[in-house]
Each structure stands twice: as structure tokens, then as C-alpha cells.
Scaffold this active site. Sequence first.
Site, PDB file in Angstrom:
ATOM      1  N   ASP A  12      -3.318   4.593  -2.215  1.00 57.97           N
ATOM      2  CA  ASP A  12      -4.469   4.933  -1.392  1.00 57.97           C
ATOM      3  C   ASP A  12      -5.117   6.234  -1.872  1.00 57.97           C
ATOM      4  OD1 ASP A  12      -5.969   4.382   1.130  1.00 57.97           O
ATOM      5  OD2 ASP A  12      -5.141   6.327   1.730  1.00 57.97           O
ATOM      6  N   ASP A  62       0.856  -1.176   0.000  1.00 60.24           N
ATOM      7  CA  ASP A  62       0.000   0.000   0.000  1.00 60.24           C
ATOM      8  C   ASP A  62       0.901   1.237   0.000  1.00 60.24           C
ATOM      9  OD1 ASP A  62      -2.545   1.492   0.533  1.00 60.24           O
ATOM     10  OD2 ASP A  62      -3.193  -0.473   1.228  1.00 60.24           O
ATOM     11  N   HIS A  85     -11.365  -3.803   2.790  1.00 58.94           N
ATOM     12  CA  HIS A  85     -11.379  -3.525   4.226  1.00 58.94           C
ATOM     13  C   HIS A  85     -12.227  -2.310   4.594  1.00 58.94           C
ATOM     14  CE1 HIS A  85      -8.545  -0.867   2.408  1.00 58.94           C
ATOM     15  NE2 HIS A  85      -8.423  -0.171   3.520  1.00 58.94           N
ATOM     16  N   ASP A  86     -12.845  -1.675   3.608  1.00 56.20           N
ATOM     17  CA  ASP A  86     -13.666  -0.497   3.875  1.00 56.20           C
ATOM     18  C   ASP A  86     -15.155  -0.771   3.706  1.00 56.20           C
ATOM     19  OD1 ASP A  86     -11.430   1.149   4.339  1.00 56.20           O
ATOM     20  OD2 ASP A  86     -11.194   1.534   2.192  1.00 56.20           O
ATOM     21  N   GLU A 123      -6.685   3.445  -5.834  1.00 52.54           N
ATOM     22  CA  GLU A 123      -8.017   3.542  -5.256  1.00 52.54           C
ATOM     23  C   GLU A 123      -8.613   4.909  -5.563  1.00 52.54           C
ATOM     24  OE1 GLU A 123     -10.212   3.462  -0.880  1.00 52.54           O
ATOM     25  OE2 GLU A 123      -8.370   4.587  -1.192  1.00 52.54           O
TER      26      GLU A 123
END
Length: 529
Positions: A204, A102, A328-329, A267
Amino acid sequence: MSELSVFKWWQRGVVYQVYPWSFMDSNGDGIGDLQGIRARLEYFTWLGIDAIWISPIFPSPMADFGYDISDYCNIDARFGTLADFDALLADAHRLGLKLILDYVPNHTSDRHPWFLAARSSRDDAYRDYYIWHDPAPDGGPPNNWLSEFGGSAWEWEPATGQYYYHAYLRQQPDLNYRNPRVRDALLQVLEFWLERGVDGFRIDTIHHLIKDDQFRDNPPNPDWREGMPPHRRVLRSYTTDRPEVHAAIADMRAVVDQYPDRVLIGEAWLPFDRLMAYYGSDLSGLHLPFNFQLINARWEAAVIAAIAREYEASLPPGAWPNWVLGNHDRSRIASRVGNAAARLAAVLLLTSRGTPTLYYGDELGMRDVAIAPERVRDPWEKNVPGLGLGRDPERTPMQWSPATNAGFTRGSPWLPLADDYERTNVEVEQDDPNSILSLYRALLALRRREPALAVGDYRALELGPDIYAFERRHGDARFTVVLNFARESRPVSTTGRVVLSSAVARELPSSMTPSSPLLPHEGVILSHA
Ligand code: GLC
């Protein structure tokens, strides 16, 4: 299969997201770690995964569970050391697995040395690393920009008499990416990890990277209703998706391109018409801007078919598609659509045209776990309670076995385990040919064996209501994927040899004849060889 060599590993392969807090704990502190991941690497090769993406593992006060970084070029002690990382990477490579990290260029932790310096004085050399602004004439925040995690995006700093901007928590000040020193420092972070041998990055919240240089107010959102996250009261017109972001991405890509065969994933929660620009002009941007449409979609054949149609139609020439089912969100797929439909979703994810990203535990049918108020960890839930925004439910420990704590830790897990872990776990499901894990493994094996399913051409088919169907073709190989979104059986007028079915009871091999019924929630892959 030499003609396949024109495809990159990240086009043929499947990415698996590891949430490091919850994957495997080796030292009994209740938190996953790098040695834990390393001890489980053979699980990925057994399953048939090509690459793992690990959410942030860098030193962090963990206000946002690692997305608040205080040192970009080290490993948080909770997860291990740089030596542990090197060992993990070496083992992964030995097993033929790629490793993606990430990368969080939008903001740092408020404990990062850059921010500590920046906030110390208006004259500090690092002041301009962040976004500072004088108050509005009434002394309030400079404009109406809102934090994704609730409240104003501006935090008052009495010591220096200015506000700083944070798109997320106040502990996550946004970097000023318009400052060339910031840009260079962040590009060096990429080099640091590339030199160590990582295979790519997931960037991110890239659409947030650049904000309006005139600090214009965001317009109100006409569609906002009570119950929606409060930051959606305004449209993020001046805080996200600014035109200058593409030059910034091209700079990142240029660094990554100095190393062979690396991938840049990003993302950006944007509709297709905005997302496509993230491939960059002449594909000089992200290799894979995440396609999150399945996460938001209503679970209906017509809706999914329309998404695929729109996606295929919007892709720039040469751009490679991708699909994400969970992360994970967001609430887990099995909780969003139910256990039976989650099996259908597995077929959809692994046969659609484009690189699939699988979220850890979804292959087991893991579900969101209800979190008692006193165990809530996610700052979003703490800041904006009661709307169901919390992300702990989808971040609970990986379920490895029926043993205590599902074999995740010998200590006490940082988040509670699912009640059903004694049934829903790797060890039990590995031995059960009817488990969703066995289905995932069979799909991954078939995909690896049949290039048509991985890199083949795609053509949508109309096979009736509640059915989403498409053809995949590569060379002489031709497959039809037929997905029944209904809770009832549906007749389908197609023929072929069934090489895989998501239904538990179907006997294989079998053939479909015109008007064979598909079982409720069944997905089949038909071969026409
Ligand atoms: C991304 C991450 C999310 C994080 C946020 C702020 O959306 O996926 O987990 O909270 O960025 O870094």
C-alpha cells in the site's frame, strides 16, 4: 511450451482484485468474508484468472475500511479467522490459484498497540515508532504537510504536547520507517504470511513510506485549481517518493526472495519517470510497480498510444510491465468510459504487454453506484464532501445473480446494490454469449492459449485516426490488436483473420481485408498464423 517456463506466473498470469467487504458474504452480516471468497473460488477458475489479490483483511477499527490495521498478523473477525484464511489459501492453491495479500507498512491504526504505547508518554519505548514533532513557534503544526484525506497531516496530542504525522486519516498515524525496529517488525509481518504460504503482496502507498528528515515545507502546486482535492494545494515533494524508499523496498524484496516464486507489487501514484525507480537498481525492488496510467487517461486512441509508447520506452532492461484498469479508489471503467467502450477496454487490458490487474465486477460491466448522503461510508467523502472524491460508488457488492441483494448477502448489504443488478450479474451473463463477462472469459482463454498475447513482444502500429493498434509476437505466432476508440465506424487498412471481436454483432470467424471497417468502439484481435 517449455520456452514459456522462463516466464514467472506473475508475468504470464492475470491478477484479480477482491475487495473483501463486497465480494461474498457467507454469514448474513452484510459484509463479505473469507468463507464467502472461498465459496466462490471456482468462479475464478471458470473465468480464467491466475491470482487474486485481497484488500486488507486484518483486524482493524475500519476507519479506512481495513487500511488502518491494529494487528498485522491476524484476521478481522468480520472476515473470519486465521483458520478460515488457511482453508481459503489451501483451496485456492488446490485450484491452481495464487493468493496475494495487501501489506500496509506506511501507517497503522491509532488503535494498534504500538501507537497506544507511543502516545502514552514521550519516554515510551514505542514513541519512536511514529513521527512526532514539536509545534511551530506559534503553536500550530510543525509545517505545511497536508493529509490526503483533508486538513493538516499533523494531529495535536495534548497529553504529550507534540504533533504526530498522518498522511491519511488521523486514525492512521504514519510509522517512522527510519527506525530500524519498525523496519524489522514490518519485515517480520512479511515472513509471517510467507510462512503461511501466501504468494505475494501488494504494498500500500509505498511512495509515502519515507518522509523528509528535515521536515521541509512542501512547495505550492502551481496547477492547483478550485475543485481539486485540497491536499493537492501543495506538491508532495518532501512527503513522498524520497530517495531512501528504495533501500526500504530492497529489504522487503530480500525477505520475499527467500521464498520461491513470490511477487511484490506496489502502489505508487507517480509518473513513469519517477515510477521506474521502484523496480530498484538491478531490479532489486518491486516486481510490478502498479502502472495506473489507464485510470487517469482521457479515453482517446492517441492518448492511450502515447502512454504505451512512453511506458515501453521508460522500462528498465528486464523490467516487466503491468496495466491496471480500475481499483477500489477510483471510479469504475464502465462509468468512466461508458458500457460500449468498457468492452474495448477489456481487449486493451488483456492484450497489452504486461500483467493485467482486473478489479472485481468490472468483468460484469458494474458501474459506480450513486450513494445517498446517509449511506456514505468512505471517510474521504465525509471529510471532503461535495467534490466527488468518495470511493463507495466503486465498492458496492459483487453482483452474483438476479436474486435478492444480487446473491451477495442474505442480510442487508453494507453498501447499496446497483439498480441494474438483475441484468448485470454473473448468473445472467454467464448464459449470454454477448455479455461483457463472456467477452472477458473469451479474452482470458485466448490469452492463456496464445502466449504471444500474454508474454509476446510488442510493437505499435499506425493504422489511422482514432485507432490504437499493435502487434504481439511470440515464436511463429503473430497477432494484431486493433482498437477503435471512435463512436463511429472506422476503416482500417489491415488484413488478418479475426479471432476475437469485442463487438456484439460480429460474426466469427471472419477476415479483415484492406479497408474493412471496424464497428464503433470495436476491438479486434487478428491472427496472422
Ligand atoms: C491506498 C489504498 C486506499 C487507502 C490509502 C491509505 O491508497 O488503496 O484505499 O485509503 O492507501 O491506506
